[in-house]
Design a protein around this motif. Structure first.
Motif, PDB file in Angstrom:
ATOM      1  N   GLN A 128       0.445  -1.180  -0.128  1.00  0.00           N
ATOM      2  CA  GLN A 128       0.033   0.255   0.310  1.00  0.00           C
ATOM      3  C   GLN A 128       0.643   1.378  -0.079  1.00  0.00           C
ATOM      4  OE1 GLN A 128      -3.480   0.331   0.557  1.00  0.00           O
ATOM      5  NE2 GLN A 128      -3.237  -1.267  -0.783  1.00  0.00           N
ATOM      6  N   ALA A 129       1.771   0.637   0.669  1.00  0.00           N
ATOM      7  CA  ALA A 129       3.060   2.313   0.548  1.00  0.00           C
ATOM      8  C   ALA A 129       3.589   2.365  -0.720  1.00  0.00           C
ATOM      9  CB  ALA A 129       4.151   2.177   1.937  1.00  0.00           C
ATOM     10  N   ASP A 130       3.892   1.619  -1.344  1.00  0.00           N
ATOM     11  CA  ASP A 130       4.358   1.621  -2.727  1.00  0.00           C
ATOM     12  C   ASP A 130       2.965   2.246  -3.717  1.00  0.00           C
ATOM     13  OD1 ASP A 130       6.744   0.627  -1.631  1.00  0.00           O
ATOM     14  OD2 ASP A 130       6.247  -1.748  -2.876  1.00  0.00           O
ATOM     15  N   ALA A 131       2.007   1.626  -3.625  1.00  0.00           N
ATOM     16  CA  ALA A 131       0.763   2.558  -4.741  1.00  0.00           C
ATOM     17  C   ALA A 131       0.835   4.205  -4.136  1.00  0.00           C
ATOM     18  CB  ALA A 131      -0.319   1.679  -4.518  1.00  0.00           C
ATOM     19  N   PHE A 132       0.724   4.526  -2.928  1.00  0.00           N
ATOM     20  CA  PHE A 132       0.472   5.866  -2.728  1.00  0.00           C
ATOM     21  C   PHE A 132       1.523   6.685  -2.800  1.00  0.00           C
ATOM     22  CE2 PHE A 132      -2.435   4.491   0.056  1.00  0.00           C
ATOM     23  CZ  PHE A 132      -4.184   5.361  -0.073  1.00  0.00           C
ATOM     24  N   LYS A 133       2.874   6.330  -2.995  1.00  0.00           N
ATOM     25  CA  LYS A 133       4.198   6.487  -3.643  1.00  0.00           C
ATOM     26  C   LYS A 133       3.803   6.761  -5.266  1.00  0.00           C
ATOM     27  CE  LYS A 133       9.269   5.922  -3.619  1.00  0.00           C
ATOM     28  NZ  LYS A 133      10.312   5.457  -3.133  1.00  0.00           N
ATOM     29  N   ALA A 134       3.399   5.796  -5.149  1.00  0.00           N
ATOM     30  CA  ALA A 134       3.512   5.870  -7.449  1.00  0.00           C
ATOM     31  C   ALA A 134       2.185   7.129  -7.625  1.00  0.00           C
ATOM     32  CB  ALA A 134       2.545   4.963  -7.516  1.00  0.00           C
ATOM     33  N   SER A 135       0.975   7.533  -6.797  1.00  0.00           N
ATOM     34  CA  SER A 135       0.173   8.165  -6.491  1.00  0.00           C
ATOM     35  C   SER A 135       0.654   9.850  -6.189  1.00  0.00           C
ATOM     36  CB  SER A 135      -1.394   8.058  -6.598  1.00  0.00           C
ATOM     37  OG  SER A 135      -2.241   8.468  -5.624  1.00  0.00           O
TER      38      SER A 135
END
Length: 966
Positions: free
Chosen positions: A569-576
């Motif tokens: 989830q942290a990686d997904a928000f980093k991309a966002s």
């Protein structure tokens, strides 16, 4: 040494008992220490390898340390032996040697097991690594906070430890008892085993002596069992005492953290960091396909199935409002459970702590939750998707985040919205469709399983059952009502429903009374399962019952799911975050990333600056604009209702009398109110003017809607001081009664004011007449326009009436009926058909123009009339009473404008500034209002950027803390 000895004693005594001989004894639930429970599970977990436990996450956490043992089966037959010559001494020696090896093996195995269990128990102690910074002062203050002498005195003495060791005298008696058993067997082959001896003796008829020996054997076994139980209870009491002291020590450390040793800020707990992330995500409108897939425990179930009761047992407090059959959970409630020194609850948006140990605070908390639920429900609805965030802390509470959802219903009843059922389904699906959410499915055990709705809903969302934990509530009622208790076994084993689950649990949440305390419910639950045939007959396993085992299993599954999914989830928000920052740089490269709240604060400061600018307006400016606007408002009334009627009189006395009466009526009824309206409108216009001037500098267009809304709301709230009207009426009345013109400049000013007013009225009248009769010959020739038929009729009527006025210059303001008839006949003779109403209307405008022209001529004559005015127009044909009237009006306007200006600068501007501040404060607290007034892609992009950054930062902080805890 202590634990090893106890384990040796337990194993040794078990090996002394025949394998077929069962002993039944009662052990209180939840009274055994976790250390003893772990020992029990280590020995009993492999007893049935063909049936693995249903929930691996909870098999080492059980509140039942030992299942009730089966009663001993009655054995027919007695001990018989045949007289024979045998080497009984050799057989006795062989059995003693065998017993020696058994004792030796048990001692070694028991010691190893005790050591391993001690290591496990040691790992269960709290991790004090987070409190290393307090070690120096804590060591010096330990004597003040902890009584070390008392702690040392509480440790067991050597005599007590010696008492825990096996009683060698009892063992010697047992050896004697075994010798008597072996010596009683005098027949058969010397190599017969013990099992053969028992089988042989079972076939021999009983006798009186043998019955006595059997009774004696049973007493020996009972004594041995009692001795074993006393040893185990002593050991457990000592461990419980140590655990209690350890808990008190941890509480002292936590309290030290609360007070802030060295004035350092105590770090937030792991679960609090995680809960903050969930709170932010609940308000985040996800874009760029970034979904909220962080784990939480979703509690779903049918209405009145006991969801809230299970949640209260896990939280260890009756915190939720209750009702008999009525829907009480009207919106999702997120409860963050964590460990703390005090049992308290707190809302996310409030600083008040509710002491859950006090009944008054509990009642206040329940009322607050119910009030927040009802506020979140919109008009015409029954349930709301808005989440209420609550945190509960207390000693021994398992760390996790649970969301209590409204109960699933099958039918909409009276008083509910028609879409209540569908709304509850959509809310439940929205939470359960999260692939990392743990579904806590609550099923009412007291009703038929076929009536459940929630199991089908859960099966749709988690068909494989990889993240579902099934909980059967009200098992006490189910056991009482069901004719076949095996049906409960089928439910717990997952054979009755098509729904699959990770684990199955059976709990009891009280007797159904809202006045029951958590402790009484726990005792009732323990007593029920202790005496329940469900456990006694093996239908339920010990690790599948009680809410304590449930909370341990749910917490274990929750943290396992968190560790597996949080980094993704942290990686997904980093991309966002990268996508949002790229969009901002491309579209708004020169603007700061201000979110809605920051933009609102900026607009608020600008509006307050504009309001403050009102106090810098000069008195001269206020005076001039007030006087001008007031005359524009009242001039029509003065000319039409006062001056023209009075001018129709024949002499000056009648003129002055008419003027005085009409001025008095006007002052009493209309003039003060009109003056205040003018002042209030002037204040608004000046306020708007300053805002417009400020806008022309560096104004952001994004604030336009907000400023307009603030201006309208402030004006709506502002009310002029009512007492000002009464004082203003007196001032105006006194000003209008004064007829004295003291000098020539005042007379000239009145002449000029009158002349300007008459010229303005004459110009307006000529414009009206021009519109009535249409363009003249010059305009028709220049603009190629023609008169309409109505304009032609009016033009002919005007020409006829002008001839009448030339014949009678002193004509009155109104036409007589015979004059109307004469004009009509004259027009008909020229082929113009005209209506009498049109004739009178045209006459009104023509006479008005005629009168104003005469008044202007008279005004010019009165320029030299100040000398006659001072002599009261004695021996003079010139009378200038109309000039005096306009002087009175002009003076009243000046005095009124000055009074209003003082009220504005001294009172009303400050009141308006106060109203603007109140409006801005109200708008600032209204999130929906700010969203409505400050809109646009730029605002939304800044909002998303701020939230995504905050989520990512908190997730990274949580992951770092999670790694440290590992």
């Amino acid at each position: 040494m202590l634990r090893a000895g106890s384990a040796v004693a337990c194993v040794a005594c078990r090996n002394l008992l025949p394998s077929r001989m069962g002993v039944r004894f009662r052990l209180p639930l939840q009274k055994l220490h976790p250390f003893s429970r772990a020992i029990h599970h280590r020995y009993s977990s492999n007893s049935n390898p063909q049936r693995p436990p249903h929930c691996t996450s909870a098999r080492h956490y059980t509140s039942l340390s030992r299942l009730p043992m089966r009663p001993p089966k009655s054995r027919s037959g007695g001990h018989g032996y045949q007289q024979q010559r045998s080497f009984w001494v050799a057989r006795l020696a062989a059995r003693l040697l065998k017993l020696r090896y058994i004792l030796l093996g048990s001692a070694v195995g028991g010691g190893y097991t005790a050591k391993k269990t001690y290591d496990e128990w040691k790992d269960m102690l709290p991790d004090f690594s987070e409190y290393t910074w307090i070690v120096p002062d804590f060591v010096w203050e330990m004597a003040e906070n902890i009584d070390l002498d008392k702690l040392a005195a509480a440790l067991p003495e050597m005599e007590e430890i010696a008492k825990l060791l096996p009683d060698m005298e009892k063992i010697g008696e047992n050896f004697t008892f075994l010798k008597s058993l072996l010596s009683s067997d005098t027949s058969g082959d010397p190599t017969l085993k013990a099992t053969e001896i028992h089988s042989a003796t079972a076939a021999v008829p009983e006798s009186g002596d043998k019955q006595f020996k059997k009774t004696s054997d049973k007493e020996k076994v009972d004594q041995l069992q009692e001795e074993l139980l006393r040893t185990q209870l002593k050991y457990q009491r000592m461990l419980e005492r140590l655990e209690k002291e350890n808990k008190e020590l941890r509480k002292v450390v936590l309290q030290k953290d609360d007070k802030g040793i060295h004035q350092r800020k105590v770090k937030k707990s792991l679960i609090d960091l995680y809960s903050e992330v969930l709170d932010i995500l609940s308000d985040y409108d996800s874009n760029y396909n970034t979904q909220d897939h962080l784990p939480r425990v979703v509690v779903v179930g049918d209405q009145s199935a006991g969801k809230t009761s299970v949640l209260e047992m896990i939280a260890q407090a009756r915190i939720f409002p209750r009702g008999s059959g009525e829907m009480m959970t009207r919106s999702p409630v997120k409860v963050t459970l964590s460990e703390g020194p005090h049992h308290v609850a707190m809302f996310k948006d409030s600083s008040r702590e509710f002491d859950l140990g006090k009944e008054d605070d509990l009642a206040a908390l329940r009322r607050e939750i119910e009030l927040r639920m009802r506020k979140s429900v919109k008009e015409g609805q029954t349930v709301s998707p808005e989440t209420i965030s609550l945190s509960v802390k207390g000693p021994g509470i398992q760390r996790m985040v649970l969301v209590d959802l409204p109960g699933v219903i099958s039918t909409v009843t009276a008083g509910m919205a028609l879409d209540t059922k569908e709304t509850i389904f959509s809310i439940s699906k929205a939470y359960m469709q999260n692939p990392n959410a743990i579904i806590l499915c609550i099923q009412d055990g007291s009703v038929d399983a076929e009536r459940s709705i929630v199991t089908d809903l859960v099966s749709q969302m988690d068909p494989q059952g990889k993240r579902t934990i099934f909980v059967l509530t009200k098992v006490d009622l189910a056991e009482k009502n069901l004719a076949s208790p095996s049906r409960i076994q089928q439910i717990i084993e997952g054979k009755l429903f098509p729904m699959k689950a990770l684990g199955y649990f059976a709990v009891v949440t009280g007797k159904g009374s809202s006045s029951e305390s958590i402790d009484s419910i726990k005792d009732y639950e323990e007593d029920f399962f202790q005496s329940s045939r469900l456990l006694r007959e093996g239908m339920l396993k010990a690790h599948q019952v009680t809410t304590k085992n449930l909370s341990l299993a749910v917490s274990d599954c929750f943290w396992k799911m968190v560790r597996e999914s949080v980094e993704q989830q942290a990686d997904a928000f980093k991309a966002s975050r990268f996508n949002l920052e790229t969009e901002w740089k491309n579209n708004y490269p020169r603007l700061r990333e201000l979110d809605r709240n920051e933009l609102y604060e900026k607009a608020k400061n600008e509006i307050l600056d504009e309001v403050i600018s009102l106090s810098q307006v000069t008195p001269k400016h206020w005076q001039s604009i007030l006087q001008k606007k007031l005359w524009e408002r009242v001039s029509t009334h003065v000319i039409e209702n006062i001056y023209l009627p009075a001018a129709q009189t024949m002499d000056s006395g009648t003129f002055n009398t008419t003027v005085d009466i009409k001025l008095k009526q006007w002052t009493d009824k209309q003039l003060p109110h009109k003056a205040l309206e003018v002042a209030w409108e002037t204040l608004q216009e000046e306020f708007a003017r300053f805002m417009a001037e400020y806008k022309g500098k560096d104004q952001d267009d994004i604030f336009d809607k907000l400023k307009e809304a603030v201006k309208e709301e402030s004006i709506k709230r502002h009310k002029w001081n009512e007492r000002a009207m009464d004082s203003l009426r007196v001032i105006q009345h006194n000003a209008l009664e004064d007829r004295s013109i003291t000098d020539k400049p005042q007379w000239d000013a009145a002449i000029q004011f009158m002349e300007e007013t008459l010229h303005s009225r004459l110009k307006d009248t000529e414009s009206v007449i021009s519109d009535m009769v249409g363009p003249d010959w010059k305009q028709r020739w220049m603009n190629w326009t023609n008169r309409t038929s109505e304009q032609h009729v009016r033009n002919e009527t005007k020409n006829e009436l002008e001839r009448l006025l030339k014949l009678h210059e002193d004509h009155t303001a109104y036409l007589a009926n015979d004059e109307v008839t004469t004009v009509r006949k004259n027009l008909e003779a020229r082929g113009v058909d005209v209506d009498p109403v049109l004739i009178k209307d045209t006459w009104h405008q023509l006479y008005r123009r005629h009168f104003l022209q005469k008044a202007l001529f008279h005004c010019n004559l009165c320029r030299r009339g100040f000398y006659y005015y001072q002599r009261h127009f004695v021996d003079s044909e010139l009378e200038c009473n109309d000039v005096v009237l306009f002087w009175r009006i002009q003076r009243m306007l000046g005095i009124t404008a000055n009074t209003l200006r003082q009220q504005l600068t001294n009172t009303e501007v400050r009141r308006l500034e106060k109203n603007v501040k109140e409006v801005l404060e109200d708008f600032g607290e209204d999130t929906e209002k700010k969203v409505q007034l400050i809109t646009g892609r730029r605002v939304q992009l800044a909002e998303d950027l701020k939230k995504v950054r905050e989520i990512q930062e908190k997730l990274e902080a949580f992951i770092e803390a999670l790694h440290k805890e590992k």
